[in-house]
Write an enzyme that holds these catalytic residues in place. Structure first.
Site, PDB file in Angstrom:
ATOM      1  N   PHE B 107      -6.112  35.277  16.319  1.00 58.67           N
ATOM      2  CA  PHE B 107      -5.112  36.015  15.558  1.00 58.67           C
ATOM      3  C   PHE B 107      -5.116  35.474  14.129  1.00 58.67           C
ATOM      4  CE2 PHE B 107      -0.827  37.289  14.207  1.00 58.67           C
ATOM      5  CZ  PHE B 107      -0.927  38.641  14.475  1.00 58.67           C
ATOM      6  N   ASP B 178      -4.440  28.426  21.721  1.00 61.97           N
ATOM      7  CA  ASP B 178      -3.309  29.300  21.434  1.00 61.97           C
ATOM      8  C   ASP B 178      -3.150  30.212  22.651  1.00 61.97           C
ATOM      9  OD1 ASP B 178      -1.661  31.419  20.700  1.00 61.97           O
ATOM     10  OD2 ASP B 178      -2.399  31.493  18.644  1.00 61.97           O
ATOM     11  N   TYR B 203       7.854  35.790  22.678  1.00 60.18           N
ATOM     12  CA  TYR B 203       8.445  37.134  22.550  1.00 60.18           C
ATOM     13  C   TYR B 203       7.550  38.212  23.154  1.00 60.18           C
ATOM     14  CZ  TYR B 203       5.816  36.492  18.159  1.00 60.18           C
ATOM     15  OH  TYR B 203       4.877  36.173  17.226  1.00 60.18           O
ATOM     16  N   LYS B 204       6.369  37.798  23.644  1.00 55.14           N
ATOM     17  CA  LYS B 204       5.471  38.768  24.274  1.00 55.14           C
ATOM     18  C   LYS B 204       5.768  38.817  25.776  1.00 55.14           C
ATOM     19  CE  LYS B 204       1.863  37.892  20.791  1.00 55.14           C
ATOM     20  NZ  LYS B 204       1.813  39.215  20.155  1.00 55.14           N
ATOM     21  N   ARG B 350      -4.359  49.713  21.717  1.00 62.23           N
ATOM     22  CA  ARG B 350      -4.179  48.566  22.605  1.00 62.23           C
ATOM     23  C   ARG B 350      -3.022  48.815  23.561  1.00 62.23           C
ATOM     24  NH1 ARG B 350      -2.405  42.640  20.295  1.00 62.23           N
ATOM     25  NH2 ARG B 350      -0.430  43.746  20.091  1.00 62.23           N
TER      26      ARG B 350
END
Lengths: 391, 391
Positions: B107, B178, B203-204, B350
């Protein structure tokens, strides 16, 4: 203004300089945000509910209270990290200088963050810590950055922002102000001061709640030259291009790092509405009146205590501190009776004065209770003398 | 499990890999925290309500989901900052090496933070970014740290954690994972991997809400040697001694920086209760079943799309991506019809698969809607082709 806050019955809260009380409306607004934004819009909240723009929008609300230009303040992270961002940028602006000047009245985390940065850079920097009253004389042309907190967290002593900024800049140093005990406590004129950086927190006088995000101010004419050390994607010029290379965003946006804490920011944004129409000059006058009353009454009723704060109101922030050898136990005894202040090692009893929700009667009542505790040595009980509190 | 989440009527949410939905109970718990803790206890909340211990307590809840030892994970800040902390520590552990190895599927913020750190250190480090499949071969004895995201945010491609960690360590490099798209998505065995550091967001798949705090894991046997670059007061051995000098706290506590975001942590702590009794192996099996169904149905019904994710389920995280030149517009058209996925430049559609609140019928319905959009070119409308979304 008292009705704008949730204040427990029977509590006299003289610790708004540590954590402000819950403003009326915050609970409801946060609930609504969770239900009608996160719950209903999910990922779309970033767009339709304005979450992405919130750090700048709330930054402007804070900016108004510290005399900052619109677009010069952004919210995020914690005060420690904002200190680090500002200091890292300042050292980059003065690569040939190696001294960071601060004072022993600075809040320790500012010093720790500076130490950590210096160790990490391993480039011969030195953190020079002098007594608060010696800062001005210690500014010379070896100093890269002067990094101090305007209001001393223990004594309430106020640095002269304009004079120190001018001295620092005349010596070629970058000026960083920590406004932790200033924002919402006294009038601040960041734009007028000419200082390059300011940072602060919002859970004290701004009542944003425990862990409310911090703010950073960068003087608008230099922000475009700041190369952020904490180069996170939300400070990128185009975060959603997902480029592999970093390009700093426009203006103050580059001081953003990661995903903003939307729930905390929502609480803070509502809490800041308390300040609509409030003039910081009026707040300062009321704060001085309460503080002067407190000092006068304590000095009559509690002779065991000696003033640790400046006697001159203009040299003092919105808090008053006293030395007392049994300060820890006495503060516990006070808290047990509903008068909430705090203790700062080694012997400081600290009281904050926040005119938004305190009046003259509160002050007199607090002094009455303290006087009784001292007179009858009520603090001398195991439940008060044993140290347990973490804050 | 579906009833454990607030899911809007008529929405098929395939974006839990960006922002998880609101778990039932979170709104109420946060309201209660504000009213009964902040509102009622004010500053005392730090002690009586356990706020100060919350980052470690919640860290252990996350730790269980990533196979970490108790006491090895702590919450705080944002993922970008946790990447910075881990990488800074790693470079300090290998002062003689100058290469940070990452991949182009990482990311971007991880790469930006590394770039920023390297510029700041100005000590000759290099960020070397290779293609995801070339990471293993690129590890050599010039590499100080391998810093990669286990699951590629665009394609869902999964790195082999054990193999890459072993290769990195055999070459003398420090390993940083990560877990942004791993935690709550697939079984992770941090302790078993032997990696020195891991970081991630909540938060995912962990449904902590917008801006929920990040986590950092440090392998217990090395944490005592980590000298934190972000040396904040809450990582100090004795924060409330207010010493002028920094001494790192015990164990993982030293990775704390500033005041924790109590409101966000309270939301997250409640959200994590959803995982009580949930086995990550079961989640993984269900996620693969949903993903396989999706791929099979899309490839029949939407021939315009080409799979961007690995076809082998074991090499894929809990998301599936497709290339489509008009992917941006098609995703807007899908969203307008209640099927929420997201778009990642340049042409990736996605979709995230979260078995906690998705079932087989949801998948079929989503594919039906997508098939109609593509067949009738419903995406070819100005309201979809004009780019406005920020996320």
């Amino acid at each position: 203004m008292k009705e704008k806050f949730v204040l427990p019955e029977g509590m006299i809260y003289l610790d708004g300089n540590s954590l402000g009380p819950l403003p009326v409306g915050v609970e409801e607004v946060v609930s609504r945000m969770m239900r009608d934004q996160w719950g209903a819009h999910l990922i779309k909240g970033w767009n339709v509910d304005g979450w992405m723009a919130q750090p700048a929008r709330v930054g402007d609300m804070v900016g108004r209270l510290i005399g900052a230009e619109p677009g010069s303040v952004v919210m995020g992270d914690t005060l420690s990290l904002k200190v680090y961002q500002a200091l890292s940028a300042a050292l980059q602006m003065r690569p040939e200088r190696k001294v960071v000047l601060s004072d022993s009245g600075n809040f320790p985390t500012d010093l720790y963050m500076a130490e950590g940065l210096i160790r990490q850079l391993d480039a011969g920097h030195e953190l020079r810590v002098v007594a608060p009253q010696e800062v001005s004389d210690a500014i010379d042309d070896s100093v890269a950055a002067v990094m101090i907190t305007q209001v001393d967290y223990r004594t309430g002593r106020v640095h002269d922002m304009d004079a120190i900024t001018a001295k620092a800049q005349a010596a070629g140093a970058v000026m960083i102000w920590d406004l932790a005990h200033s924002a919402g406590a006294l009038p601040v004129d960041m734009a007028g001061s000419g200082a390059e950086f300011a940072v602060g927190c919002t859970y004290k006088y701004l009542n944003g709640g425990p862990g409310a995000p911090a703010f950073i101010y960068v003087r608008p004419d230099i922000v475009h030259d700041v190369d952020p050390a904490l180069a996170g994607w939300l400070g990128h010029e185009a975060p959603f291009a997902f480029d592999l290379d970093y390009r700093p965003g426009a203006g103050i946006e580059r001081m953003r790092v990661g995903t903003p804490p939307v729930i905390q920011l929502t609480a803070l944004e509502r809490a800041l509405q308390v300040w609509d129409g409030v003039d910081m000059g009026d707040i300062r006058a009321a704060s001085i009146a309460l503080s002067e009353q407190f000092i006068a009454e304590v000095e009559v009723a509690c002779p065991e205590l000696t003033l640790a704060s400046p006697r001159d109101a203009s040299a003092r922030g919105s808090q008053v501190s006293f030395h007392f050898e049994q300060g820890y136990a006495a503060m516990q005894a006070l808290i047990a009776r509903g008068v909430i202040g705090d203790f700062r090692a080694p012997d400081i009893m600290r009281f904050g004065f926040t005119p938004l929700y305190l009046d003259s009667d509160d002050i007199s009542q607090a002094v009455d209770i303290m006087s009784e505790i001292l007179r009858d040595r009520l603090w001398d009980a195991p439940e008060y003398t044993t140290r347990q509190r973490v804050t």
